[in-house]
Design an enzyme around this catalytic site. Structure first.
Site, PDB file in Angstrom:
ATOM      1  N   ASP A 151     -15.698   1.812   6.248  1.00  0.00           N
ATOM      2  CA  ASP A 151     -14.872   2.672   5.911  1.00  0.00           C
ATOM      3  C   ASP A 151     -15.077   3.551   4.946  1.00  0.00           C
ATOM      4  O   ASP A 151     -15.035   4.655   4.870  1.00  0.00           O
ATOM      5  CB  ASP A 151     -13.400   1.845   5.636  1.00  0.00           C
ATOM      6  CG  ASP A 151     -12.391   2.893   5.098  1.00  0.00           C
ATOM      7  OD1 ASP A 151     -11.857   3.658   5.872  1.00  0.00           O
ATOM      8  OD2 ASP A 151     -12.019   2.676   3.900  1.00  0.00           O
TER       9      ASP A 151
ATOM     10  N   LYS B   6      -8.821  -2.049   5.560  1.00  0.00           N
ATOM     11  CA  LYS B   6      -9.226  -2.995   3.948  1.00  0.00           C
ATOM     12  C   LYS B   6      -8.053  -3.745   3.758  1.00  0.00           C
ATOM     13  O   LYS B   6      -8.351  -4.801   2.989  1.00  0.00           O
ATOM     14  CB  LYS B   6      -8.965  -1.578   3.159  1.00  0.00           C
ATOM     15  CG  LYS B   6     -10.065  -0.597   3.099  1.00  0.00           C
ATOM     16  CD  LYS B   6     -10.156   0.287   1.873  1.00  0.00           C
ATOM     17  CE  LYS B   6      -8.967   1.447   1.894  1.00  0.00           C
ATOM     18  NZ  LYS B   6      -9.519   2.457   2.916  1.00  0.00           N
TER      19      LYS B   6
ATOM     20  N   ARG C  74     -15.180  12.010   6.983  1.00  0.00           N
ATOM     21  CA  ARG C  74     -13.841  12.597   7.065  1.00  0.00           C
ATOM     22  C   ARG C  74     -13.415  13.713   6.211  1.00  0.00           C
ATOM     23  O   ARG C  74     -13.006  14.664   6.521  1.00  0.00           O
ATOM     24  CB  ARG C  74     -12.669  11.441   7.261  1.00  0.00           C
ATOM     25  CG  ARG C  74     -12.923  10.460   8.511  1.00  0.00           C
ATOM     26  CD  ARG C  74     -11.812   9.603   8.282  1.00  0.00           C
ATOM     27  NE  ARG C  74     -10.479   9.942   8.438  1.00  0.00           N
ATOM     28  CZ  ARG C  74      -9.644   9.279   7.604  1.00  0.00           C
ATOM     29  NH1 ARG C  74      -9.885   8.113   7.180  1.00  0.00           N
ATOM     30  NH2 ARG C  74      -8.436   9.743   7.476  1.00  0.00           N
TER      31      ARG C  74
ATOM     32  N   SER D  72      -8.420   3.314   8.623  1.00  0.00           N
ATOM     33  CA  SER D  72      -8.973   3.127   7.447  1.00  0.00           C
ATOM     34  C   SER D  72      -7.864   2.375   6.302  1.00  0.00           C
ATOM     35  O   SER D  72      -8.610   1.403   5.691  1.00  0.00           O
ATOM     36  CB  SER D  72      -8.918   4.672   6.604  1.00  0.00           C
ATOM     37  OG  SER D  72      -9.433   4.552   5.504  1.00  0.00           O
TER      38      SER D  72
ATOM     39  N   HIS E 206       0.976  -1.173   0.085  1.00  0.00           N
ATOM     40  CA  HIS E 206      -0.024  -0.055  -0.132  1.00  0.00           C
ATOM     41  C   HIS E 206       0.844   1.171  -0.137  1.00  0.00           C
ATOM     42  O   HIS E 206       1.664   1.406   0.504  1.00  0.00           O
ATOM     43  CB  HIS E 206      -0.742   0.153   1.271  1.00  0.00           C
ATOM     44  CG  HIS E 206      -1.697   1.082   1.314  1.00  0.00           C
ATOM     45  ND1 HIS E 206      -2.929   1.348   0.707  1.00  0.00           N
ATOM     46  CD2 HIS E 206      -1.544   2.482   1.773  1.00  0.00           C
ATOM     47  CE1 HIS E 206      -3.302   2.667   0.698  1.00  0.00           C
ATOM     48  NE2 HIS E 206      -2.573   3.403   1.664  1.00  0.00           N
TER      49      HIS E 206
END
Length: 435
Positions: free
Chosen positions: A161, A187, A168, A183, A82
């Site tokens: 999320d 995932k 947010r 968050s 990520h």
């Protein structure tokens, strides 16, 4: 539940219990808590923070708000990467097929861009016929058969999320370390991973502007990932200048293919190989990063990841003939203008933020989630820091929808570059590893 009590408790800096966190996530996902009350809690969290136990409870509750991918037993580890996002960051595209060829399974659930930050799914949407939205059953089947998938989360994956992130974004509570951590990891945990590498960027075009802030976020995510049973590491990488020589959706896909064919820019190749090397070490497939980098480089040079890329594209509906034809085109944008150096010297500045803003304003990024993307616009052939240029040399090529748009954008693009008489070296791309 008495949700007002939880808002008031966090407002006063008190700790929320795991049971309370699980309950309000369940109730909010079911539509039983109004947005204005959840926004109030998010603001309280923004100012008061969450401790480690609270952040862990929030992450797991968000993960469990929907489907979690369940894979059959297999000797191939489940891994993913990520990135916190940047300009020209197309690492995921060549990395996924490389990892599959290294003996991993890669259920890469990715996102779209917002503002100047490019999104992996937007890049893939520029490929003729490619489908980025797949049902969970197809994701699992493809990962088992092909070894990799790059797609978006299903409607039933981590729905909490999706709802919380929208609030947010609209309530000014995005820059919270704990909320960012929950968050991202909710995932990734829904992918049932064995190992995860995080690319946390810092610099003028990154979400985290300073290395200290990036380090703080990286440490929080690494600690929580490991706490939740996923072998997690992070690398801190520079995002003052774009990654690679191309930024913009289709241009980045084209550069990704060049990387898979051994012709890509050195910085992109470095980050792809380093990400793969860490995962090889994390899963005990290699004993050292040096050995792992060589293993990854040899695999990339074999040509197998390039073939695996095509296999993944076909599995997700791409028209391979149309894709390969598109690759032969110099540009798919109607207008291309070159930005030329006004004097000789060395490139001393290449501002990634300005380049990202130019691409966004050309239509290559989103000002809102509803914005329509022009996949063909962007900036290519970007000169790198320290490179020598002559007067009239091309610093970058701007791909635009029309001449008027290009002329306006080229003036803005010019301000991204600096040229000095003396050569200065670029800072290291990968500056730190955590975990």
């Amino acid at each position: 539940m008495n949700f007002l009590f939880l808002i008031e408790s966090k407002r006063e800096g008190k700790t929320l219990s795991r049971v309370h966190i699980q309950e309000f996530i369940r109730e909010f996902t079911a539509g039983k808590i109004p947005d204005y009350q959840m926004a109030a809690l998010l603001m309280a969290i923004y100012f008061r923070g969450l401790n480690t136990a609270e952040t862990t409870a929030l992450t797991l509750a968000m993960r469990d708000s929907g489907d979690v991918l369940k894979f059959p037993k297999d000797k191939r580890p489940l891994v993913d990467k990520h990135s916190t996002g940047g300009i020209g960051d197309k690492v995921s595209l060549p990395l996924a097929p490389l990892l599959a060829c290294l003996g991993f399974r890669v259920p890469m659930i990715s996102g779209r861009g917002l503002g100047i930050t490019g999104g992996t799914l937007d890049k893939l949407d520029s490929i003729p016929g490619f489908k980025t939205l797949l049902p969970a059953a197809q994701i699992i089947t493809q990962v088992q058969k092909v070894g990799c998938v790059i797609c978006g989360q299903t409607d039933k994956m981590v729905p909490a999320d999706k709802k919380i992130y929208a609030l947010r974004d609209a309530s000014g509570t995005v820059p919270s370390i704990q909320l960012i951590t929950a968050s991202i990891l909710s995932k990734k945990l829904a992918e049932s991973l064995d190992a995860l590498i995080l690319d946390v960027k810092f610099g003028c075009a990154a979400f985290m502007q300073t290395k200290a802030d990036a380090r703080k976020l990286a440490r929080a995510m690494v600690a929580l990932g490991n706490e939740c049973g996923v072998n997690t590491r992070a690398i801190l990488t520079d995002m003052d200048t774009p990654l690679g020589r191309a930024a913009g959706n289709w241009l980045e896909v084209k550069e990704s293919v060049e990387c898979l064919e051994g012709k890509g820019p050195a910085d992109l190749l470095e980050l792809v190989l380093d990400s793969a090397a860490h995962l090889l070490v994390q899963t005990k497939k290699s004993k050292s990063l040096t050995a792992a980098r060589k293993l990854a480089a040899d695999c990339l040079n074999s040509g197998d990841p390039r073939l695996k890329w095509d296999e993944m594209l076909v599995a997700q509906g791409a028209d391979l003939k149309a894709f390969n034809q598109k690759l032969t085109l110099d540009s798919t944008a109607p207008t291309v203008l070159g930005l030329k150096a006004d004097r000789r010297g060395f490139v001393s500045r290449c501002d990634a933020r300005i380049i990202g803003e130019v691409i966004r304003d050309l239509g290559g990024g989103r000002l809102t989630k509803e914005s329509q993307i022009n996949y063909d616009v962007g900036v290519g052939q970007i000169a790198k820091l320290g490179e020598r240029v002559e007067k009239g040399s091309v610093l970058a090529r701007l791909h635009a929808a029309d001449r008027k748009q290009a002329t306006a954008a080229i003036s803005r693009l010019k301000t991204a570059f600096g040229i000095s008489a003396r050569k200065s070296s670029a800072p290291p791309l990968i500056q730190e590893a955590i975990g």
